[in-house]
Design a protein around this motif. Structure first.
Motif, PDB file in Angstrom:
ATOM      1  N   GLU A   1       0.948  -1.194   0.071  1.00  0.00           N
ATOM      2  CA  GLU A   1       0.027   0.068  -0.179  1.00  0.00           C
ATOM      3  C   GLU A   1       0.911   1.330  -0.085  1.00  0.00           C
ATOM      4  O   GLU A   1       0.540   2.239  -0.750  1.00  0.00           O
ATOM      5  N   LYS A   2       1.920   1.220   0.628  1.00  0.00           N
ATOM      6  CA  LYS A   2       2.925   2.608   0.627  1.00  0.00           C
ATOM      7  C   LYS A   2       3.459   2.708  -0.550  1.00  0.00           C
ATOM      8  O   LYS A   2       3.629   3.714  -1.003  1.00  0.00           O
ATOM      9  N   LEU A   3       3.657   1.411  -1.606  1.00  0.00           N
ATOM     10  CA  LEU A   3       4.376   1.647  -2.635  1.00  0.00           C
ATOM     11  C   LEU A   3       3.279   2.382  -3.750  1.00  0.00           C
ATOM     12  O   LEU A   3       3.705   3.005  -4.615  1.00  0.00           O
ATOM     13  N   LYS A   4       2.241   1.941  -3.546  1.00  0.00           N
ATOM     14  CA  LYS A   4       1.146   2.608  -4.505  1.00  0.00           C
ATOM     15  C   LYS A   4       0.507   3.676  -3.871  1.00  0.00           C
ATOM     16  O   LYS A   4      -0.335   4.227  -4.308  1.00  0.00           O
ATOM     17  N   SER A   5       1.053   4.457  -2.860  1.00  0.00           N
ATOM     18  CA  SER A   5       0.217   5.417  -2.267  1.00  0.00           C
ATOM     19  C   SER A   5       0.456   6.535  -2.965  1.00  0.00           C
ATOM     20  O   SER A   5       1.373   6.858  -3.809  1.00  0.00           O
ATOM     21  N   TYR A   6      -0.525   7.512  -2.831  1.00  0.00           N
ATOM     22  CA  TYR A   6      -0.494   8.750  -3.530  1.00  0.00           C
ATOM     23  C   TYR A   6       0.745   9.657  -3.367  1.00  0.00           C
ATOM     24  O   TYR A   6       1.258  10.249  -4.383  1.00  0.00           O
TER      25      TYR A   6
ATOM     26  N   ASN B   1      12.442   2.290 -11.052  1.00  0.00           N
ATOM     27  CA  ASN B   1      13.551   2.607 -10.420  1.00  0.00           C
ATOM     28  C   ASN B   1      13.281   3.884  -9.402  1.00  0.00           C
ATOM     29  O   ASN B   1      13.780   3.979  -8.190  1.00  0.00           O
ATOM     30  N   GLU B   2      12.495   4.852  -9.741  1.00  0.00           N
ATOM     31  CA  GLU B   2      12.480   6.080  -8.983  1.00  0.00           C
ATOM     32  C   GLU B   2      11.367   5.559  -7.893  1.00  0.00           C
ATOM     33  O   GLU B   2      11.416   6.349  -6.853  1.00  0.00           O
ATOM     34  N   ILE B   3      10.377   4.807  -8.016  1.00  0.00           N
ATOM     35  CA  ILE B   3       9.334   4.269  -7.026  1.00  0.00           C
ATOM     36  C   ILE B   3      10.325   3.756  -5.846  1.00  0.00           C
ATOM     37  O   ILE B   3      10.099   3.840  -4.778  1.00  0.00           O
ATOM     38  N   ILE B   4      11.233   2.884  -6.612  1.00  0.00           N
ATOM     39  CA  ILE B   4      12.115   2.032  -5.505  1.00  0.00           C
ATOM     40  C   ILE B   4      12.929   3.336  -4.413  1.00  0.00           C
ATOM     41  O   ILE B   4      12.999   3.149  -3.562  1.00  0.00           O
ATOM     42  N   ASN B   5      13.453   4.164  -5.332  1.00  0.00           N
ATOM     43  CA  ASN B   5      14.418   5.073  -4.686  1.00  0.00           C
ATOM     44  C   ASN B   5      13.479   5.916  -3.790  1.00  0.00           C
ATOM     45  O   ASN B   5      13.944   6.435  -2.729  1.00  0.00           O
ATOM     46  N   LYS B   6      12.444   6.268  -4.005  1.00  0.00           N
ATOM     47  CA  LYS B   6      11.437   7.116  -3.271  1.00  0.00           C
ATOM     48  C   LYS B   6      11.114   6.319  -2.061  1.00  0.00           C
ATOM     49  O   LYS B   6      10.904   6.902  -0.949  1.00  0.00           O
ATOM     50  N   PHE B   7      10.792   5.158  -2.203  1.00  0.00           N
ATOM     51  CA  PHE B   7      10.196   4.221  -1.233  1.00  0.00           C
ATOM     52  C   PHE B   7      11.294   4.156  -0.047  1.00  0.00           C
ATOM     53  O   PHE B   7      11.207   4.352   1.043  1.00  0.00           O
ATOM     54  N   SER B   8      12.733   3.786  -0.573  1.00  0.00           N
ATOM     55  CA  SER B   8      13.775   3.717   0.368  1.00  0.00           C
ATOM     56  C   SER B   8      13.938   5.090   1.154  1.00  0.00           C
ATOM     57  O   SER B   8      14.306   5.206   2.176  1.00  0.00           O
ATOM     58  N   GLN B   9      13.897   6.137   0.239  1.00  0.00           N
ATOM     59  CA  GLN B   9      14.172   7.546   1.135  1.00  0.00           C
ATOM     60  C   GLN B   9      13.046   7.761   2.098  1.00  0.00           C
ATOM     61  O   GLN B   9      13.202   8.355   3.248  1.00  0.00           O
ATOM     62  N   ASP B  10      11.907   7.450   1.804  1.00  0.00           N
ATOM     63  CA  ASP B  10      10.735   7.443   2.773  1.00  0.00           C
ATOM     64  C   ASP B  10      10.729   6.622   3.913  1.00  0.00           C
ATOM     65  O   ASP B  10      10.581   7.272   4.959  1.00  0.00           O
TER      66      ASP B  10
END
Length: 299
Positions: free
Chosen positions: A93-98, A248-257
């Motif tokens: 859910e976090k990966l698909k969050s707005y 790649n950007e989704i994974i990057n933003k998820f890691s930063q979050d």
């Protein structure tokens, strides 16, 4: 009286298949068979040539929760598997969050889509010979807008949905100040305009909210297998490079979050410890004062 046995004469008619006769029967239709075969092959070739190719890109990410320790009371199976059970549903859910997808869309300018057109269809591209930068506020666009762009030696000919043509000279970008275009167009370095003459490009600018919702609908996130702590992310699209950059950007933003969340937890924990330390220090001082008062009163 003696009965005589019945005698039955059975004649078996054996029908033989005459293959030669059948072939000769249909041989006179051979022109139709050839025409039908050629038509079918031509139709298949046209379908494969002009149907947009859809690619699927997949990325995997391992979820590691360092905050959890092996707790047999909570998860007795952890002793046998040697792994800590992680609730992957929260991470999905976090990966698909707005919030995450909005950051990705803004970082990659996903609200601007580029297409290369031909006489039948259009194909989405990721690295066009020019870039579009919006000059209006993101929330000002309520509906998507589409533009046709043609490049020649003199510059870019931009046609909007109403047929209005705006000519932008690459060395005189100040002409945009006099136009109603919601974007600025810049060519890439070492561009040779003559290499793109006769090629029609399309640009679609969408509201950011619509872009994020479309990305959330297209993004698929699921556990790699039943007992795995790995999530598989997949995207489909006409440009494989675009899908790969998005994943790649989704994974990057998820890691930063995740890093931000851990830092926030650490900060709140330290603040709580400091508050408790000050409170306990005050309590100890109060106990010492009461102790001294008690000794003085009993001497």
């Amino acid at each position: 009286m003696k009965e005589l046995p019945y005698l039955l004469d059975v004649k078996e008619n054996v029908n033989t298949l005459d293959l030669k006769e059948i072939l000769l029967k249909y041989f006179r239709f051979w022109p139709w068979f050839i025409v039908s075969s050629i038509f079918g092959l031509a139709l298949g070739f046209c379908y494969l040539s002009y149907t947009p190719k859809i690619y699927e890109s997949v990325a995997k990410i391992q979820i590691v929760d360092e905050s959890k320790q092996l707790d047999l009371a909570v998860d007795p199976k952890s002793l046998m598997s040697g792994k800590i059970a992680i609730n992957l549903e929260n991470d999905i859910e976090k990966l698909k969050s707005y919030r995450i997808l909005h950051q990705v869309s803004k970082a990659l300018n996903l609200d601007v889509s580029y297409f290369k057109k031909d006489f039948i269809n259009k194909t989405e591209i990721w690295n066009p010979p020019f870039t579009i930068t919006k000059i209006k506020e993101m929330d000002s666009l309520q509906i998507e807008q589409e533009f046709k762009i043609e490049i020649n030696i003199s510059g870019a000919w931009i046609t909007d949905e109403d047929g209005k043509v705006t000519i932008v000279h690459f060395k005189q970008q100040d002409t945009l100040a006099k136009s109603d275009l919601p974007f600025r167009i810049d060519v890439r370095k070492n561009l040779q305009p003559k290499d793109y003459e006769g090629i029609e490009f399309g640009v679609i600018i969408r509201p950011m909210k619509q872009t994020v919702l479309d990305l959330a609908k297209n993004l698929q996130v699921e556990a790699y297998n039943k007992n795995s702590d790995i999530l598989a992310l997949s995207l489909t699209g006409q440009s494989s490079q675009r899908s790969e950059d998005i994943l790649n950007e989704i994974i990057n933003k998820f890691s930063q979050d995740g890093v931000t969340d851990r830092q926030l937890v650490s900060k709140r924990t330290l603040e709580f410890i400091d508050e408790r330390f000050l409170y306990l220090s005050g309590e100890l001082d109060s106990i010492e004062i009461n102790k001294q008062d008690f000794k003085q009163s009993n001497n």
